[in-house]
Design a protein around this motif. Structure first.
Motif, mmCIF file in Angstrom:
data_model
loop_
_atom_site.group_PDB
_atom_site.id
_atom_site.type_symbol
_atom_site.label_atom_id
_atom_site.label_comp_id
_atom_site.label_asym_id
_atom_site.label_seq_id
_atom_site.Cartn_x
_atom_site.Cartn_y
_atom_site.Cartn_z
ATOM 1 N N ILE A 279 -5.429 2.146 -21.699
ATOM 2 C CA ILE A 279 -4.587 2.389 -22.871
ATOM 3 C C ILE A 279 -4.026 1.075 -23.427
ATOM 4 O O ILE A 279 -3.913 0.900 -24.652
ATOM 5 N N LEU A 280 -3.707 0.135 -22.542
ATOM 6 C CA LEU A 280 -3.198 -1.160 -22.999
ATOM 7 C C LEU A 280 -4.260 -1.952 -23.759
ATOM 8 O O LEU A 280 -3.938 -2.706 -24.676
ATOM 9 N N TYR A 281 -5.508 -1.788 -23.373
ATOM 10 C CA TYR A 281 -6.572 -2.553 -24.006
ATOM 11 C C TYR A 281 -6.821 -2.143 -25.453
ATOM 12 O O TYR A 281 -7.276 -2.959 -26.262
ATOM 13 N N ILE A 282 -6.551 -0.879 -25.798
ATOM 14 C CA ILE A 282 -6.963 -0.357 -27.105
ATOM 15 C C ILE A 282 -6.368 -1.140 -28.277
ATOM 16 O O ILE A 282 -7.115 -1.608 -29.151
ATOM 17 N N PRO A 283 -5.039 -1.315 -28.397
ATOM 18 C CA PRO A 283 -4.522 -2.043 -29.567
ATOM 19 C C PRO A 283 -4.995 -3.496 -29.627
ATOM 20 O O PRO A 283 -5.297 -4.012 -30.720
ATOM 21 N N GLN B 114 -5.010 -9.776 -19.103
ATOM 22 C CA GLN B 114 -6.403 -9.876 -19.523
ATOM 23 C C GLN B 114 -6.603 -9.325 -20.929
ATOM 24 O O GLN B 114 -7.385 -9.871 -21.715
ATOM 25 N N ALA B 115 -5.905 -8.231 -21.262
ATOM 26 C CA ALA B 115 -6.058 -7.639 -22.590
ATOM 27 C C ALA B 115 -5.515 -8.563 -23.678
ATOM 28 O O ALA B 115 -6.105 -8.658 -24.766
ATOM 29 N N MET C 45 0.791 -1.227 0.000
ATOM 30 C CA MET C 45 0.000 0.000 0.000
ATOM 31 C C MET C 45 0.824 1.279 0.000
ATOM 32 O O MET C 45 0.313 2.328 -0.386
ATOM 33 N N MET C 46 2.071 1.244 0.425
ATOM 34 C CA MET C 46 2.856 2.470 0.538
ATOM 35 C C MET C 46 4.012 2.522 -0.444
ATOM 36 O O MET C 46 4.895 3.368 -0.308
ATOM 37 N N THR C 47 4.007 1.634 -1.437
ATOM 38 C CA THR C 47 5.070 1.616 -2.440
ATOM 39 C C THR C 47 4.437 1.571 -3.830
ATOM 40 O O THR C 47 3.219 1.712 -3.984
ATOM 41 N N SER C 48 5.269 1.328 -4.821
ATOM 42 C CA SER C 48 4.806 1.269 -6.209
ATOM 43 C C SER C 48 4.220 -0.081 -6.572
ATOM 44 O O SER C 48 3.837 -0.284 -7.735
ATOM 45 N N PHE C 49 4.131 -1.002 -5.633
ATOM 46 C CA PHE C 49 3.699 -2.362 -5.938
ATOM 47 C C PHE C 49 2.278 -2.395 -6.487
ATOM 48 O O PHE C 49 1.976 -3.174 -7.398
ATOM 49 N N THR C 50 1.381 -1.586 -5.935
ATOM 50 C CA THR C 50 -0.028 -1.618 -6.339
ATOM 51 C C THR C 50 -0.186 -1.318 -7.817
ATOM 52 O O THR C 50 -0.856 -2.066 -8.556
ATOM 53 N N ARG C 51 0.426 -0.236 -8.274
ATOM 54 C CA ARG C 51 0.291 0.143 -9.686
ATOM 55 C C ARG C 51 0.874 -0.928 -10.607
ATOM 56 O O ARG C 51 0.260 -1.296 -11.621
ATOM 57 N N LEU C 52 2.020 -1.449 -10.251
ATOM 58 C CA LEU C 52 2.672 -2.441 -11.105
ATOM 59 C C LEU C 52 1.845 -3.716 -11.204
ATOM 60 O O LEU C 52 1.623 -4.238 -12.311
ATOM 61 N N ALA C 53 1.370 -4.232 -10.084
ATOM 62 C CA ALA C 53 0.621 -5.485 -10.097
ATOM 63 C C ALA C 53 -0.689 -5.347 -10.863
ATOM 64 O O ALA C 53 -1.066 -6.239 -11.636
ATOM 65 N N VAL C 54 -1.393 -4.237 -10.681
ATOM 66 C CA VAL C 54 -2.671 -4.039 -11.363
ATOM 67 C C VAL C 54 -2.468 -3.906 -12.866
ATOM 68 O O VAL C 54 -3.211 -4.489 -13.676
ATOM 69 N N VAL C 55 -1.448 -3.183 -13.291
ATOM 70 C CA VAL C 55 -1.184 -3.002 -14.721
ATOM 71 C C VAL C 55 -0.810 -4.330 -15.371
ATOM 72 O O VAL C 55 -1.274 -4.657 -16.475
ATOM 73 N N PHE C 56 0.024 -5.116 -14.718
ATOM 74 C CA PHE C 56 0.403 -6.419 -15.278
ATOM 75 C C PHE C 56 -0.811 -7.344 -15.386
ATOM 76 O O PHE C 56 -0.920 -8.136 -16.328
ATOM 77 N N HIS C 57 -1.729 -7.238 -14.439
ATOM 78 C CA HIS C 57 -2.953 -8.040 -14.515
ATOM 79 C C HIS C 57 -3.806 -7.601 -15.699
ATOM 80 O O HIS C 57 -4.341 -8.443 -16.440
ATOM 81 N N PHE C 58 -3.947 -6.290 -15.906
ATOM 82 C CA PHE C 58 -4.696 -5.788 -17.051
ATOM 83 C C PHE C 58 -4.049 -6.221 -18.366
ATOM 84 O O PHE C 58 -4.748 -6.540 -19.334
ATOM 85 N N LEU C 59 -2.722 -6.219 -18.406
ATOM 86 C CA LEU C 59 -2.023 -6.639 -19.622
ATOM 87 C C LEU C 59 -2.347 -8.088 -19.957
ATOM 88 O O LEU C 59 -2.613 -8.424 -21.127
#
Length: 254
Positions: A198-202, A86-87, A70-84
């Motif tokens: 943005i990752l989902y678009i292409p 799924q996309a 919760m207090m580092t960059s881990f949240t953004r990285l993990a969520v983006v990789f999950h979206f990638l």
């Protein structure tokens, strides 16, 4: 006879090992330490303070995974990789262990300068007995709060300040950590969702083109994902997707 011979060989080996161990034990006594746990009533304030410190340390160790997330960059990285994942429609590839591991090591890389500041400004002075525990905690929180302030949106921070009925702070030092942490989390989630869109678009364009081609050819029973997945993988590899994605995300924390 073959099985009997094997059993005999195994029995001989076990006897030899037992004889070697017993010979070593008899030649030199093996000292086994004992552990004593005593519960006595605290008689002095120092003893009470020591118990409270132990409880505090155990609590921090219990919450360490949440603090890391919760207090580092881990949240953004993990969520983006999950979206990638799924996309691209690759189901469980890369697996969760790989995604979490990559996000964890990237978090260590991104947070290394902040942790170095904490070590130089708070931990080392405290170990050298130059500052007190309270001052060390205050100094350690400054680099972490500075990092979170850079990634937190003002409207998200204002939301929690208004909910808590707090006065408008004159500077960043007056912002309570209890309002900064949740504001930082929802800001990170919003940023991660924006990158995921943005990752989902292409990949969505590839799915639409493949579905239209299959429909025009009358192949309605063929799942479009079976045809579009190789093209998605080819596109991601040709543009060196991991290099672009990881590089842009790491630079976004600068």
């Amino acid at each position: 006879m073959i099985l009997t011979s094997k059993k005999k060989i195994i029995l001989v080996i076990m006897l030899v090992l037992a004889a070697m161990f017993l010979g070593t034990a008899s030649a030199k006594a093996i000292s086994i330490p004992t552990i004593n746990i005593e519960l006595d009533e605290a008689e002095t304030p120092d003893q009470v303070a020591a118990v409270i410190k132990i409880l505090f340390i155990l609590t921090v160790l219990t919450l360490a995974p949440s603090i890391l997330i919760m207090m580092t960059s881990f949240t953004r990285l993990a969520v983006v990789f999950h979206f990638l994942r799924q996309a691209m429609g690759t189901q469980q590839s890369p697996p969760n262990q790989v995604i979490v591991g990559l996000a964890l090591f990237l978090t260590i890389f991104i947070m290394a300068p902040i942790w170095n500041k904490v070590n130089q400004q708070a931990i080392q002075p405290y170990l050298n007995r130059e500052v007190s525990e309270e001052k060390a905690l205050e100094l350690a929180s400054l680099p972490i709060k500075e990092f979170m302030f850079k990634q937190t949106r003002e409207n998200d921070l204002a939301l929690f300040m208004n909910i808590s009925n707090s006065k408008r702070p004159a500077n960043k030092e007056e912002v309570p950590i209890t309002a900064l942490i949740p504001a930082f989390i929802i800001s990170e989630l919003k940023t991660a969702f924006t990158i995921g869109f943005i990752l989902y678009i292409p990949f969505l364009i590839i799915d639409m083109v493949v579905a239209s081609v299959l429909l025009s050819m009358g192949m309605m029973m063929l799942p479009p994902i079976m045809i579009s997945l190789p093209f998605k993988l080819m596109l991601f590899v040709l543009v060196d997707g991991w290099h672009l994605l990881v590089g842009s995300m790491v630079r976004s924390f600068g």
